[in-house]
Design an enzyme around this catalytic site. Structure first.
Site, PDB file in Angstrom:
ATOM      1  N   GLN A  63      -7.638   0.360   4.101  1.00 28.83           N
ATOM      2  CA  GLN A  63      -8.425  -0.166   5.225  1.00 28.83           C
ATOM      3  C   GLN A  63      -9.880  -0.426   4.849  1.00 28.83           C
ATOM      4  OE1 GLN A  63      -7.433  -1.349   8.021  1.00 28.83           O
ATOM      5  NE2 GLN A  63      -5.341  -0.587   8.107  1.00 28.83           N
TER       6      GLN A  63
ATOM      7  N   THR B 171      10.273  -8.111 -11.599  1.00 29.62           N
ATOM      8  CA  THR B 171       9.586  -9.385 -11.849  1.00 29.62           C
ATOM      9  C   THR B 171       8.437  -9.549 -10.869  1.00 29.62           C
ATOM     10  OG1 THR B 171      11.682 -10.286 -12.603  1.00 29.62           O
ATOM     11  CG2 THR B 171       9.969 -11.887 -12.039  1.00 29.62           C
TER      12      THR B 171
ATOM     13  N   ASN C 218      -7.172   4.217   9.458  1.00 29.12           N
ATOM     14  CA  ASN C 218      -6.692   2.963  10.049  1.00 29.12           C
ATOM     15  C   ASN C 218      -6.726   2.980  11.576  1.00 29.12           C
ATOM     16  OD1 ASN C 218      -4.622   4.909   9.058  1.00 29.12           O
ATOM     17  ND2 ASN C 218      -3.262   3.717  10.371  1.00 29.12           N
TER      18      ASN C 218
ATOM     19  N   CYS D 109       2.728   0.870  12.095  1.00 28.89           N
ATOM     20  CA  CYS D 109       3.957   1.413  11.510  1.00 28.89           C
ATOM     21  C   CYS D 109       4.615   2.423  12.435  1.00 28.89           C
ATOM     22  CB  CYS D 109       3.654   2.063  10.174  1.00 28.89           C
ATOM     23  SG  CYS D 109       2.756   0.959   9.129  1.00 28.89           S
TER      24      CYS D 109
ATOM     25  N   GLY E 287       0.823  -1.210   0.000  1.00 28.75           N
ATOM     26  CA  GLY E 287       0.000   0.000   0.000  1.00 28.75           C
ATOM     27  C   GLY E 287       0.854   1.255   0.000  1.00 28.75           C
TER      28      GLY E 287
HETATM   29  C1  LIG Z   1      -4.592   3.357   5.547  1.00 27.95           C
HETATM   30  C2  LIG Z   1      -3.316   2.664   5.231  1.00 27.95           C
HETATM   31  N1  LIG Z   1      -2.622   3.040   4.147  1.00 27.95           N
HETATM   32  C3  LIG Z   1      -1.477   2.449   3.801  1.00 27.95           C
HETATM   33  C4  LIG Z   1      -0.944   1.447   4.555  1.00 27.95           C
HETATM   34  C5  LIG Z   1       0.358   0.825   4.146  1.00 27.95           C
HETATM   35  O1  LIG Z   1       0.154  -0.423   3.581  1.00 27.95           O
HETATM   36  P1  LIG Z   1       1.395  -1.444   3.442  1.00 27.95           P
HETATM   37  O2  LIG Z   1       1.657  -1.981   4.818  1.00 27.95           O
HETATM   38  O3  LIG Z   1       0.920  -2.481   2.500  1.00 27.95           O
HETATM   39  O4  LIG Z   1       2.527  -0.648   2.914  1.00 27.95           O
HETATM   40  C6  LIG Z   1      -1.622   1.020   5.699  1.00 27.95           C
HETATM   41  C7  LIG Z   1      -1.047  -0.050   6.560  1.00 27.95           C
HETATM   42  O5  LIG Z   1      -1.322  -0.111   7.739  1.00 27.95           O
HETATM   43  C8  LIG Z   1      -2.833   1.647   6.057  1.00 27.95           C
HETATM   44  O6  LIG Z   1      -3.515   1.280   7.135  1.00 27.95           O
END
Ligand SMILES: Cc1ncc(COP(=O)(O)O)c(C=O)c1O
Length: 399
Positions: free
Chosen positions: A181, A239, A153, A327, A74
């Site tokens: 989300q 790839t 999120n 994160c 994402g």
């Molecule tokens: C709203 C939102 N966007 C983006 C991401 C990032 O996704 P990824 O972990 O696949 O990079 C997250 C991950 O928690 C998210 O909750």
């Protein structure tokens, strides 16, 4: 090795890979490991499965498979959307996003700002919602892209993407939504929404980590972010991660079939958990609007305790939950989302996110409701025991 039971209430961080998804991807790790770009049939067969998976994820958001670009995650999808808008509209130097986006947007926009771009981080109201008049007023003639998440999120607050897309169209601005989300929890139809770009990530959908997608509406100018081979019709070099893409396709199929379950059974469990906590624990309150909200998410503040302590005690009895986004775990900073909603740093530090999923059961919710109140009581008792005695006024006598 048997693992002690895990009571998992952190599905917004990641989800268990569904057994059906594991089954679907295994052949592409064991037998069909060819490169889909190879000309011989061992490779071409794999390419056929890639096409099938692309069609399945396209169906999840009601679009044409040619409008799907597979990415690594994402984060890459969000970065790619914004990067492409800036590269394809070099005369436009402004990026518009909100103060409550995932760090995948916030940090990328911070980076752009440091490198000379103008960025607007639209503030939010105290319930986490957006002021659409302010949004409309803040879009500028030089806005290269407006990027607003579909659902938050941390709080689960859902934004009115269709209305925002209409505002952007009326202002001639390109619109991207981070629907990471929302996928699997809300119906996503890119045609109804009227968006140009949309990001998804498979690991929020009971598929493995490390695979995402960017939807790019046909005839939208696009410039690749990862530059290399001609994969993804020249729009994303590298790839393809075939096993993960096949897994994403299977997960998309299951998500479509299970959407009602997320919205009825999971919502009921979340509501039971939330109302149980608010009833049983004094000084507990919800962060963010009750509705419109993701059916699985509950973000709660607990007076006079730190989330860190709560999460440690819950972890000791096998319960997984989180404060803020996965994160940013490990950082002592209070959640930028809660601060943007006007919460004090103390309230933000005392807030916990519970996010449920299709594998949660009612006995698990009961287990959480049994263990959380004594954990909070214990932490509050410790905190008050640690408080220094208030200084006595001069001349006061102990009774
Ligand atoms: C709203 C939102 N966007 C983006 C991401 C990032 O996704 P990824 O972990 O696949 O990079 C997250 C991950 O928690 C998210 O909750």
């Amino acid at each position: 090795m048997s693992q002690p039971p895990v009571y998992y209430f952190d599905n917004n961080a990641t989800t268990r890979v569904a057994p059906e998804v594991v089954e679907a991807m295994l052949p592409f790790l064991r037998e069909q490991w060819g490169n889909p770009s190879s000309a011989y049939s061992f490779g071409r067969q794999v390419a056929k499965h890639l096409d099938e998976a692309r069609a399945k994820v396209a169906a999840l958001i009601n679009t044409d498979p040619r409008e799907i670009i597979f990415t690594r995650c994402g984060t890459e999808s969000n970065n790619s959307a914004i990067h492409s808008a800036l590269v394809t509209h070099p005369e436009k130097r402004h990026v518009f996003t909100t103060a409550v986006e995932h760090s995948a947007n916030i940090k990328f926009c911070d980076f752009l700002q440091k490198h000379g771009h103008a960025v607007t981080f639209l503030p939010v109201e105290s319930d986490g919602s957006l002021d659409l008049h302010l949004l409309e007023k803040s879009i500028r003639p030089d806005t290269a892209i407006v990027s607003v998440m579909s659902a938050n999120n941390e709080t689960g607050v859902v934004f009115p993407i269709e209305e925002i897309a209409a505002i952007c169209r009326s202002k001639g601005a390109l619109f991207h939504t981070d629907a990471v989300q929302a996928a699997g929890k809300l119906k996503i139809d890119v045609k109804e929404l009227g968006v140009y770009l949309l990001s998804l990530s498979a690991h929020k959908l009971y598929a493995p980590k490390g695979i995402g997608l960017l939807y790019v509406k046909r005839r939208t100018k696009y410039h690749p972010y990862v530059i290399g081979g001609g994969q993804e019709r020249g729009r994303r070099g590298g790839t393809e991660n075939v096993a993960n893409i096949v897994a994403f396709g299977r997960a998309a199929e299951l998500a479509m079939a299970r959407l009602d379950e997320e919205n009825t059974r999971v919502r009921k469990l979340r509501d039971k958990l939330e109302s149980g906590i608010l009833r049983e624990i004094a000084g507990a309150s919800r962060n963010g609007a009750k509705e419109p909200r993701l059916p699985n998410t509950s973000n709660l503040a607990f007076d006079s305790v730190e989330a860190e302590g709560i999460l440690l005690l819950l972890d000791q009895v096998g319960i997984c939950a989180s404060s803020g986004s996965a994160c940013s775990t490990g950082s002592l900073d209070p959640s930028h989302v809660l601060l943007a909603m006007g919460c004090s740093a103390v309230r933000a530090r005392g807030s916990v996110r519970f996010s449920l999923g299709i594998y949660n059961t009612e006995p698990e919710v009961d287990y959480l409701l049994k263990h959380l109140p004594p954990s909070i009581a214990k932490l509050r008792a410790q905190a008050s025991a640690d408080q220094p005695e208030p200084a006595r006024p001069v001349g006061a006598h102990a009774l």
